[in-house]
Motif scaffolding. Sequence first.
Motif, PDB file in Angstrom:
ATOM      1  N   PHE A  74       0.806  -1.218   0.000  1.00 24.57           N
ATOM      2  CA  PHE A  74       0.000   0.000   0.000  1.00 24.57           C
ATOM      3  C   PHE A  74       0.843   1.273   0.000  1.00 24.57           C
ATOM      4  CE2 PHE A  74      -2.253  -3.580   1.702  1.00 24.57           C
ATOM      5  CZ  PHE A  74      -3.360  -3.619   0.872  1.00 24.57           C
ATOM      6  N   PRO A  75       1.801   1.350  -0.951  1.00 29.03           N
ATOM      7  CA  PRO A  75       2.582   2.587  -1.046  1.00 29.03           C
ATOM      8  C   PRO A  75       1.712   3.712  -1.589  1.00 29.03           C
ATOM      9  CG  PRO A  75       3.050   1.184  -2.913  1.00 29.03           C
ATOM     10  CD  PRO A  75       2.155   0.386  -1.981  1.00 29.03           C
ATOM     11  N   ASP A  76       2.168   4.929  -1.427  1.00 33.58           N
ATOM     12  CA  ASP A  76       1.449   6.076  -1.963  1.00 33.58           C
ATOM     13  C   ASP A  76       1.288   5.877  -3.467  1.00 33.58           C
ATOM     14  OD1 ASP A  76       0.569   8.591  -2.879  1.00 33.58           O
ATOM     15  OD2 ASP A  76       1.680   9.627  -1.307  1.00 33.58           O
ATOM     16  N   PRO A  77       0.050   5.897  -3.984  1.00 31.64           N
ATOM     17  CA  PRO A  77      -0.148   5.634  -5.413  1.00 31.64           C
ATOM     18  C   PRO A  77       0.150   6.834  -6.317  1.00 31.64           C
ATOM     19  CG  PRO A  77      -2.263   5.981  -4.373  1.00 31.64           C
ATOM     20  CD  PRO A  77      -1.227   6.010  -3.273  1.00 31.64           C
ATOM     21  N   TRP A  78       0.341   7.999  -5.715  1.00 28.66           N
ATOM     22  CA  TRP A  78       0.563   9.208  -6.513  1.00 28.66           C
ATOM     23  C   TRP A  78      -0.404   9.211  -7.699  1.00 28.66           C
ATOM     24  CZ3 TRP A  78       3.210  12.869  -4.181  1.00 28.66           C
ATOM     25  CH2 TRP A  78       4.140  12.505  -3.205  1.00 28.66           C
ATOM     26  N   PRO A  79      -1.699   9.390  -7.432  1.00 25.50           N
ATOM     27  CA  PRO A  79      -2.701   9.207  -8.476  1.00 25.50           C
ATOM     28  C   PRO A  79      -2.694  10.249  -9.600  1.00 25.50           C
ATOM     29  CG  PRO A  79      -3.723   9.954  -6.444  1.00 25.50           C
ATOM     30  CD  PRO A  79      -2.285   9.677  -6.137  1.00 25.50           C
ATOM     31  N   LYS A  80      -2.211  11.462  -9.333  1.00 21.26           N
ATOM     32  CA  LYS A  80      -2.209  12.475 -10.389  1.00 21.26           C
ATOM     33  C   LYS A  80      -1.122  12.150 -11.409  1.00 21.26           C
ATOM     34  CE  LYS A  80      -3.989  16.129  -7.448  1.00 21.26           C
ATOM     35  NZ  LYS A  80      -3.716  17.425  -6.814  1.00 21.26           N
ATOM     36  N   HIS A  84       3.149  10.690 -11.247  1.00 16.11           N
ATOM     37  CA  HIS A  84       3.452   9.270 -11.452  1.00 16.11           C
ATOM     38  C   HIS A  84       4.943   8.974 -11.344  1.00 16.11           C
ATOM     39  CE1 HIS A  84      -0.521   8.056 -13.635  1.00 16.11           C
ATOM     40  NE2 HIS A  84      -0.719   8.544 -12.422  1.00 16.11           N
ATOM     41  N   LYS A  85       5.785   9.948 -11.684  1.00 16.20           N
ATOM     42  CA  LYS A  85       7.239   9.736 -11.602  1.00 16.20           C
ATOM     43  C   LYS A  85       7.701   9.519 -10.161  1.00 16.20           C
ATOM     44  CE  LYS A  85       8.130  14.709 -11.535  1.00 16.20           C
ATOM     45  NZ  LYS A  85       7.064  15.432 -12.190  1.00 16.20           N
ATOM     46  N   ARG A  86       6.858   9.860  -9.184  1.00  9.53           N
ATOM     47  CA  ARG A  86       7.207   9.678  -7.767  1.00  9.53           C
ATOM     48  C   ARG A  86       6.867   8.286  -7.240  1.00  9.53           C
ATOM     49  NH1 ARG A  86       5.154  15.336  -5.053  1.00  9.53           N
ATOM     50  NH2 ARG A  86       6.442  16.698  -6.329  1.00  9.53           N
ATOM     51  N   ARG A  87       6.161   7.501  -8.016  1.00  5.55           N
ATOM     52  CA  ARG A  87       5.782   6.162  -7.566  1.00  5.55           C
ATOM     53  C   ARG A  87       7.022   5.342  -7.264  1.00  5.55           C
ATOM     54  NH1 ARG A  87       0.760   4.755 -11.689  1.00  5.55           N
ATOM     55  NH2 ARG A  87      -0.795   5.926 -10.487  1.00  5.55           N
ATOM     56  N   LEU A  88       6.942   4.559  -6.218  1.00  4.58           N
ATOM     57  CA  LEU A  88       8.064   3.750  -5.775  1.00  4.58           C
ATOM     58  C   LEU A  88       8.529   2.781  -6.861  1.00  4.58           C
ATOM     59  CD1 LEU A  88       9.938   2.863  -3.460  1.00  4.58           C
ATOM     60  CD2 LEU A  88       8.129   1.320  -2.727  1.00  4.58           C
ATOM     61  N   GLN A  90       9.241   1.919 -10.384  1.00  8.07           N
ATOM     62  CA  GLN A  90       9.554   2.425 -11.717  1.00  8.07           C
ATOM     63  C   GLN A  90      10.529   1.425 -12.336  1.00  8.07           C
ATOM     64  OE1 GLN A  90       7.998   4.980 -12.922  1.00  8.07           O
ATOM     65  NE2 GLN A  90       7.202   5.941 -11.083  1.00  8.07           N
ATOM     66  N   GLU A  91      10.866   1.611 -13.583  1.00 10.07           N
ATOM     67  CA  GLU A  91      11.767   0.668 -14.255  1.00 10.07           C
ATOM     68  C   GLU A  91      13.084   0.507 -13.495  1.00 10.07           C
ATOM     69  OE1 GLU A  91      14.175   0.247 -18.478  1.00 10.07           O
ATOM     70  OE2 GLU A  91      12.436   1.579 -18.373  1.00 10.07           O
ATOM     71  N   ALA A  92      13.732   1.604 -13.142  1.00  5.60           N
ATOM     72  CA  ALA A  92      15.038   1.535 -12.469  1.00  5.60           C
ATOM     73  C   ALA A  92      14.924   0.945 -11.065  1.00  5.60           C
ATOM     74  CB  ALA A  92      15.676   2.917 -12.408  1.00  5.60           C
ATOM     75  N   SER A  93      13.902   1.337 -10.313  1.00  7.70           N
ATOM     76  CA  SER A  93      13.773   0.818  -8.945  1.00  7.70           C
ATOM     77  C   SER A  93      13.417  -0.665  -8.954  1.00  7.70           C
ATOM     78  CB  SER A  93      12.759   1.627  -8.141  1.00  7.70           C
ATOM     79  OG  SER A  93      11.476   1.557  -8.717  1.00  7.70           O
ATOM     80  N   ALA A  94      12.606  -1.100  -9.915  1.00  5.74           N
ATOM     81  CA  ALA A  94      12.264  -2.524 -10.005  1.00  5.74           C
ATOM     82  C   ALA A  94      13.518  -3.352 -10.300  1.00  5.74           C
ATOM     83  CB  ALA A  94      11.208  -2.748 -11.077  1.00  5.74           C
TER      84      ALA A  94
END
Length: 172
Positions: A74-80, A84-88, A90-94
């Motif tokens: 349940f991380p912050d979904p950053w819905p706007k 979206h670039k703030r979502r936990l 992302q390609e690099a973090s994954a």
Amino acid sequence: MEIGFGNGEHLAHFAARHPDWGCIGAEVHAPGVGALLQRLEAGSIDNVRVLHGDAMAWIETLPPALFALIVIQFPDPWPKKRHHKRRLLQEASAKRLADLLVPGGELQFATDWEPYAQHALTVLDATPSLENLAPGGGFSPPPENRIPTRFERRGEALGHQVFDLRFRRRPG
């Protein structure tokens, strides 16, 4: 390792059930860190270490193949859209999270925000070193270790469906 453990319900429960595991939790919000520390003290749980801060900055300093399990719930979904670039995930973090798993290690992700769930599924499916554990791909049943948390109950009270993802680090 649990990234963004909220108030620590899941991490404390997991650590108590697995006293032979070394557990690490990362959380940016001080009240959540305090809640976890109180849970650990009340339960005499001593196999948890806590990072109060940005987990993603910290994990950049770690060697590969360190964790058997990484949990993100349940991380912050950053819905706007502009956020979206703030979502936990992302390609690099994954890719970085996958590198931190031992071969056969598991990444678990849960959210009650369907657009984020779809985004996470796309990102994790595109990470070559990870394989989806759901039969036929897609979303998984909740893992046995996941207990309902305050954040999950809040989402369900709002009528949100919960989406679980489970990915395993491929050998080699």
